[in-house]
Scaffold this motif. Structure first.
Motif, PDB file in Angstrom:
ATOM      1  N   LEU A 106       0.816  -1.216   0.000  1.00  0.00           N
ATOM      2  CA  LEU A 106       0.000   0.000   0.000  1.00  0.00           C
ATOM      3  C   LEU A 106       0.849   1.265   0.000  1.00  0.00           C
ATOM      4  O   LEU A 106       0.330   2.364  -0.177  1.00  0.00           O
ATOM      5  CB  LEU A 106      -0.938   0.017   1.213  1.00  0.00           C
ATOM      6  N   PHE A 136      -3.475  -9.408  -3.220  1.00  0.00           N
ATOM      7  CA  PHE A 136      -3.884  -8.032  -3.538  1.00  0.00           C
ATOM      8  C   PHE A 136      -3.665  -7.793  -5.018  1.00  0.00           C
ATOM      9  O   PHE A 136      -2.794  -8.388  -5.649  1.00  0.00           O
ATOM     10  CB  PHE A 136      -3.100  -7.011  -2.715  1.00  0.00           C
ATOM     11  N   PRO A 194     -10.127   1.753   4.229  1.00  0.00           N
ATOM     12  CA  PRO A 194     -10.434   0.335   4.066  1.00  0.00           C
ATOM     13  C   PRO A 194     -11.937   0.116   4.175  1.00  0.00           C
ATOM     14  O   PRO A 194     -12.595   0.689   5.051  1.00  0.00           O
ATOM     15  CB  PRO A 194      -9.694  -0.315   5.246  1.00  0.00           C
ATOM     16  N   THR A 207      -9.345   0.324  -0.061  1.00  0.00           N
ATOM     17  CA  THR A 207      -9.116  -1.110  -0.150  1.00  0.00           C
ATOM     18  C   THR A 207     -10.413  -1.853   0.125  1.00  0.00           C
ATOM     19  O   THR A 207     -11.275  -1.372   0.858  1.00  0.00           O
ATOM     20  CB  THR A 207      -8.053  -1.591   0.857  1.00  0.00           C
ATOM     21  N   VAL A 230      -7.703  -0.832  -4.348  1.00  0.00           N
ATOM     22  CA  VAL A 230      -6.936  -2.065  -4.187  1.00  0.00           C
ATOM     23  C   VAL A 230      -7.883  -3.181  -3.754  1.00  0.00           C
ATOM     24  O   VAL A 230      -8.377  -3.183  -2.626  1.00  0.00           O
ATOM     25  CB  VAL A 230      -5.803  -1.900  -3.147  1.00  0.00           C
TER      26      VAL A 230
END
Length: 375
Positions: free
Chosen positions: A52, A174, A110, A137, A161
């Motif tokens: 990340l 990922f 996230p 994410t 992501v």
């Protein structure tokens, strides 16, 4: 410490010692206590921060439960890197949370599909200054490529992501955002210092395009389940290297010619229709391609005579209307005939677990006639 002879004590720990017991969500079975070691969590936090690109100046907002690894890792990675974590009790009032993101100049968000669906429904998001947001994410549950595209249109400055993980290894895969344009349905490749591969029913590594079970090897793999040796033995099996244990996830995947991994479904969720195996995820992604559809869920037939039928439930975007006929026509245009749902129900909401996953067992219980079926 205030005593006259107090002094720091050496705990005499090694990295393989037990650090935490994190319980699985229990969405498919009774929750199990996953034993994670210091090595597991040190390795995973390092890997996440690496892919990340986290730095001390980051500000990450966490509205996820920290009783599960996805939320907990936001705090642990923050401790490792030194960035700021803004903790939210929930995402129940999404506009208020987005306003605080503006105030705190949040750089990382996230989330799970439920959260992102709520963001897409909020009026006024474009009026907020979220230019500090560097990345979003997704984990815990799969997100439809169409939903990712809508988020990219709404927040074009933030990369997205897609990730895959489970409590037993915290994080496994990922997708590099640079490949999002051509691999949007993929969860990418293994995180640093680990390997993820697909095996067939005989336990051999599967060729590209073949659906099989995902296996994880690396420093992120758990020690086992607390007090459950038989289930530990079923999940942690001998690997290719003598003395090594690898994690058999129970999830079905396939890989493409470049080695990118695609989630097909949990083994328990896949069912047969007209003699063919059906992955709910494939049909759900197609339904979500329609602008009117916010979320979708697919199940096998409800009644004894409909065991080889497919049923779907969809949630529409605010203010949208669409007929079941149009939904089924779209599916006929995009799917093999045996994958087209025989019934599509429009609902106000889909049941979720506390960490944002679709609660399929609750969805089954909520179907017409389900109360009369034996468990």
């Amino acid at each position: 410490l205030a005593g006259p002879h107090a002094s720091p004590r050496d705990p005499l720990l090694v990295d393989h010692d037990l650090c935490a017991i994190i319980y699985t969500s229990g969405s498919t079975a009774r929750p199990k206590g996953v034993m994670l070691t210091h090595r597991n969590l040190v390795n995973t936090t390092w890997a996440i921060a690496k892919y990340l690109g986290n730095v001390p100046d980051d500000v990450v907002l966490c509205a996820l439960p920290i009783s599960h690894t996805y939320g907990l890792c936001q705090v642990l990675v923050g401790a490792r890197v030194g960035y700021t974590v803004v903790l939210e009790r929930s995402f129940a009032y999404p506009f208020d949370v987005l306003t605080r993101m503006q105030t705190h100049r949040v750089t990382g968000l996230p989330g799970v599909p439920t959260m992102f669906a709520q963001i897409l429904e909020i009026d006024g998001v474009r009026d907020l200054d979220l230019s500090s947001l560097r990345y979003m994410t997704n984990a815990a549950a799969g997100i439809a490529p169409a939903q990712i595209r809508r988020l990219a249109e709404l927040l074009p400055h933030a990369s997205f992501v897609s990730m895959y993980g489970l409590t037993e290894c915290t994080r496994a895969c990922f997708l590099d955002p640079s490949r999002l344009a051509d691999k949007s349905a993929s969860v990418g490749k293994a995180i640093p210092n680990s390997e993820a591969y697909v095996v067939d029913e005989a336990g051999r590594r599967a060729a590209a395009g073949v659906v099989g079970e995902l296996v994880i090897r690396g420093a992120n793999v758990m020690r086992g389940y607390w007090g459950r040796p038989e289930e530990t033995a079923a999940s942690l099996r001998d690997g290719e290297i003598p003395g090594e244990k690898v994690l058999h996830t129970g999830d079905l995947f396939r890989k493409d010619d470049e080695g990118f991994l695609y989630f097909v479904g949990r083994r328990d969720d896949v069912f047969k229709c007209k003699g063919e195996k059906v992955s709910p995820r494939e049909i759900e992604n197609v339904l979500c391609e329609l602008d009117e559809v916010l979320e979708a869920a697919v199940l096998g037939g409800n009644e004894p005579m409909e065991r080889e039928a497919i049923e779907a439930a969809v949630v529409l975007r605010s203010g949208s209307t669409i007929s079941e006929q149009k939904l089924r026509r779209h599916c006929r245009e995009r799917l093999e005939s045996y994958l087209v749902p025989s019934r599509i129900e429009i609902r106000d909401a889909l049941p979720k677990t506390e960490n944002g996953k679709l609660d399929r067992s609750a969805l089954v219980r909520g179907r017409p006639g389900a109360a009369h079926r034996p468990d």
